[in-house]
Scaffold this motif. Structure first.
Motif, short mmCIF file in Angstrom:
data_model
loop_
_atom_site.label_atom_id
_atom_site.label_comp_id
_atom_site.label_asym_id
_atom_site.label_seq_id
_atom_site.Cartn_x
_atom_site.Cartn_y
_atom_site.Cartn_z
N ARG A 174 -1.15 -3.58 9.60
CA ARG A 174 -1.83 -4.22 8.47
C ARG A 174 -2.36 -5.59 8.86
N ASP A 175 -1.60 -6.35 9.64
CA ASP A 175 -2.07 -7.65 10.11
C ASP A 175 -3.26 -7.50 11.06
N GLU A 176 -3.19 -6.50 11.92
CA GLU A 176 -4.30 -6.27 12.84
C GLU A 176 -5.56 -5.88 12.07
N ARG A 177 -5.38 -5.14 11.01
CA ARG A 177 -6.52 -4.77 10.16
C ARG A 177 -7.14 -6.02 9.55
N ARG A 178 -6.31 -6.95 9.12
CA ARG A 178 -6.83 -8.19 8.57
C ARG A 178 -7.62 -8.97 9.61
N ARG A 179 -7.10 -9.05 10.82
CA ARG A 179 -7.80 -9.78 11.88
C ARG A 179 -9.14 -9.14 12.21
N GLU A 180 -9.16 -7.85 12.29
CA GLU A 180 -10.36 -7.13 12.74
C GLU A 180 -11.41 -6.97 11.65
N LEU A 181 -11.01 -6.72 10.43
CA LEU A 181 -11.94 -6.31 9.38
C LEU A 181 -12.19 -7.38 8.33
N CYS A 182 -11.79 -8.63 8.60
CA CYS A 182 -12.01 -9.69 7.62
C CYS A 182 -13.49 -9.80 7.27
N PHE A 183 -13.76 -10.09 6.01
CA PHE A 183 -15.11 -10.30 5.49
C PHE A 183 -16.02 -9.09 5.69
N GLU A 184 -15.43 -7.91 5.60
CA GLU A 184 -16.20 -6.67 5.59
C GLU A 184 -15.90 -5.86 4.33
N GLY A 185 -15.34 -6.53 3.30
CA GLY A 185 -15.09 -5.86 2.04
C GLY A 185 -13.81 -5.07 1.97
N HIS A 186 -12.85 -5.31 2.89
CA HIS A 186 -11.62 -4.54 2.94
C HIS A 186 -10.41 -5.25 2.33
N ARG A 187 -10.29 -6.54 2.51
CA ARG A 187 -9.02 -7.21 2.26
C ARG A 187 -8.57 -7.08 0.81
N TRP A 188 -9.46 -7.26 -0.16
CA TRP A 188 -9.09 -7.17 -1.56
C TRP A 188 -8.53 -5.78 -1.88
N PHE A 189 -9.21 -4.75 -1.39
CA PHE A 189 -8.76 -3.38 -1.63
C PHE A 189 -7.46 -3.08 -0.89
N ASP A 190 -7.33 -3.63 0.32
CA ASP A 190 -6.11 -3.39 1.09
C ASP A 190 -4.89 -3.98 0.39
N LEU A 191 -5.00 -5.20 -0.10
CA LEU A 191 -3.87 -5.81 -0.80
C LEU A 191 -3.48 -5.01 -2.03
N ARG A 192 -4.46 -4.46 -2.71
CA ARG A 192 -4.17 -3.63 -3.89
C ARG A 192 -3.42 -2.35 -3.51
N ARG A 193 -3.91 -1.68 -2.48
CA ARG A 193 -3.29 -0.39 -2.15
C ARG A 193 -1.92 -0.57 -1.49
N TYR A 194 -1.75 -1.65 -0.72
CA TYR A 194 -0.42 -1.91 -0.16
C TYR A 194 0.62 -2.04 -1.26
N ALA A 195 0.21 -2.63 -2.38
CA ALA A 195 1.16 -2.91 -3.46
C ALA A 195 1.73 -1.64 -4.08
N VAL A 196 0.98 -0.53 -4.03
CA VAL A 196 1.45 0.71 -4.66
C VAL A 196 1.73 1.79 -3.63
N SER A 197 1.80 1.41 -2.37
CA SER A 197 2.04 2.40 -1.32
C SER A 197 3.35 3.14 -1.57
N SER A 198 3.32 4.45 -1.36
CA SER A 198 4.53 5.26 -1.57
C SER A 198 5.57 5.00 -0.49
N LYS A 199 5.15 4.34 0.59
CA LYS A 199 6.07 4.06 1.69
C LYS A 199 5.84 2.63 2.16
N TRP A 200 6.90 1.86 2.19
CA TRP A 200 6.84 0.46 2.61
C TRP A 200 5.77 -0.34 1.88
N PRO A 201 5.86 -0.38 0.55
CA PRO A 201 4.89 -1.19 -0.21
C PRO A 201 5.01 -2.66 0.14
N TYR A 202 3.91 -3.35 -0.02
CA TYR A 202 3.87 -4.79 0.31
C TYR A 202 3.06 -5.50 -0.76
N GLN A 203 3.62 -6.56 -1.31
CA GLN A 203 2.92 -7.37 -2.30
C GLN A 203 3.03 -8.82 -1.91
#
Length: 476
Positions: A388-417
């Motif tokens: 997830r951290d690598e995704r942030r480094r690589e894909l910043c400012f490509e429209g991913h981070r807001w959606f990623d934080l949302r989906r991490y929060a409800v992940s069925s496995k290892w959720p992150y908020q």
């Protein structure tokens, strides 16, 4: 010149557009005589179906300022995206809602005509592109205006209204369930893959089989369908013909990302991150900067820190987006090969296939970090968080981070908020922070309000998102 009209969401929401590619739909749906062949529909698809490359259309620059990758510095004038940065109780996105549904209505009109020309050359490509775009636009709407997908609640949670036929319907539209929305997105993208299979991609501004597989893999990742996500990524990585670019061999000042990159699978829409003076700027007048937290994510040997961000005399920009018009690409609707590696790595890690997941992350980092010799031995939640951290480094400012934080929060496995803090300015003086709480505590602010205009038109039928109260400034 005739005009053509389509109902978007209700009988009261009518869009009118003047055709320059023939007035063949002017009498639709009662008279189909103006649609003569696939070429007529291709012109409509290219002219009104795809997103234009101009700034401020379809999706706003606000997609980049709601998360934790930006901070704000005072400016003489109030920047357009400050309401989003401050998570105001109501933020206006009527333009986005309307234009995305307009494009969906055009896709529906094409779908209503295309099967008349099954024997014509180009039929499969036009139908495949149409299905891809409809699926993509519903993906955007669902992720902007509905809560993140959670398989445990998707059968009853509210998505967005689905309109899949071109006929005018004199009724009000209610919101479909989240499961219905995602099922439709998966169906459209799966069907698009079938029609685009074997079709030569003539431009990266046009959809292809691999573009459809890319988005379908992302959708399955969001849904927690790990095996299906891996399957789509496998196909792209094994036979897509794309390859990672070696950032370690690029001198400072190079365009790390662009239309012509070997990593670019598809790009469509505007480049919203604009140039200005000072450090990294999202929108004019030195207002939004890259956050210190984001900068700290990169180690010193990581070439992305210099290639993605740089300051020039009198002109600063995200260097990952090419300033060359012939090499320019979107920063919210662009599919790049690194995401495929990261999507597969995350899915594999969720499946417990840790060595394979690590191999994907290392393949990417080898092309990003000078003299890379790291051995990753993480497993379980620690490995998923590293990805997830690598995704942030690589894909910043490509429209991913807001959606990623949302989906991490409800992940069925290892959720992150996480909590997000944005500095608040009174005029030119910093007064404290506005705090976006973790998803479970502050969920109403993790989704955009349905535009008020749509609520008025569909009163009593189109249900709103949860109400939001104005946030209080927390002193430093």
């Amino acid at each position: 010149m005739r005009k053509i009209t389509h109902i978007i969401l209700s009988a009261a929401v009518i869009i009118t557009m003047t055709t320059s590619c023939g007035d063949f739909l002017s009498k639709y749906p009662n008279d189909q005589s103006f649609v003569n062949n696939v070429d007529d529909l291709r012109e409509l698809l290219l002219g009104r179906g795809y997103m234009p490359a101009t700034t401020g259309t379809d999706i706003g620059a606000w997609i980049h300022v709601m998360d934790d990758d930006v901070t704000y510095v005072a400016s003489q004038s109030r920047p357009p995206s400050i309401d989003f940065f401050q998570w105001e109780p109501y933020i206006e996105t009527r333009n986005t809602w309307t234009i995305l549904y307009e494009r969906i209505s055009i896709m529906n009109a094409i779908m209503g005509e295309i099967d008349r020309f099954t024997d014509e050359a180009g039929y499969a490509q036009v139908k495949g592109e149409t299905l891809f775009l409809r699926g993509a636009y519903y993906w955007w709407l669902t992720n902007l205006y509905a809560m993140p997908y959670d398989a445990r609640t998707a059968a009853t949670a509210m998505g967005v209204p689905l309109k899949l036929t071109p006929e005018i319907e004199a009724r009000r539209f209610a919101r479909n369930t989240m499961q219905e929305c995602y099922n439709q997105i998966v169906t459209d993208l799966t069907d698009a893959i079938g029609y685009l299979r074997g079709v030569q991609q003539t431009s990266r501004y046009r959809a292809s089989e691999m573009a459809a597989r890319h988005l379908l893999g992302r959708v399955h990742l969001y849904m927690g369908n790990w095996e299906q996500a891996v399957r789509q990524c496998d196909t792209i990585l094994l036979g897509g013909g794309f390859q990672l670019a070696d950032f370690t061999a690029m001198p400072n000042g190079s365009d790390a990302i662009g239309y012509n990159s070997s990593e670019t699978i598809f790009t469509n829409g505007a480049m919203l991150v604009l140039s200005s003076s000072g450090d990294f700027v999202v929108m004019g007048n030195n207002e939004f900067l890259r956050s210190p937290e984001l900068v700290a994510m990169y180690e010193s040997a990581d070439r992305r820190l210099n290639l993605f961000f740089r300051v020039l005399v009198g002109n600063s920009r995200i260097a990952k987006k090419s300033s060359n018009v012939t090499n320019r690409c979107s920063d919210f609707f662009m599919f790049r090969l690194p995401e495929v590696y990261l999507n597969r790595a995350e899915a594999l890690a969720m499946l417990g296939q840790y060595p394979a997941a690590i191999a994907d992350v290392q393949a990417l980092r080898e092309q990003r970090i000078t003299s890379y010799n790291e051995t990753i031995t993480l497993t379980g939640e620690a490995l998923v968080n590293f990805i997830r951290d690598e995704r942030r480094r690589e894909l910043c400012f490509e429209g991913h981070r807001w959606f990623d934080l949302r989906r991490y929060a409800v992940s069925s496995k290892w959720p992150y908020q996480k909590e997000v803090r944005h500095v608040y300015f009174d005029a030119m003086s910093p007064m404290g922070n506005l705090v976006l709480g973790p998803f479970d505590e502050d969920s109403a602010f993790w989704v955009l309000p349905i535009p008020e205009h749509e609520m008025e038109i569909n009163a009593g039928v189109l249900m709103p998102n949860p109400a939001r109260e104005r946030k209080e400034v927390v002193p430093f």
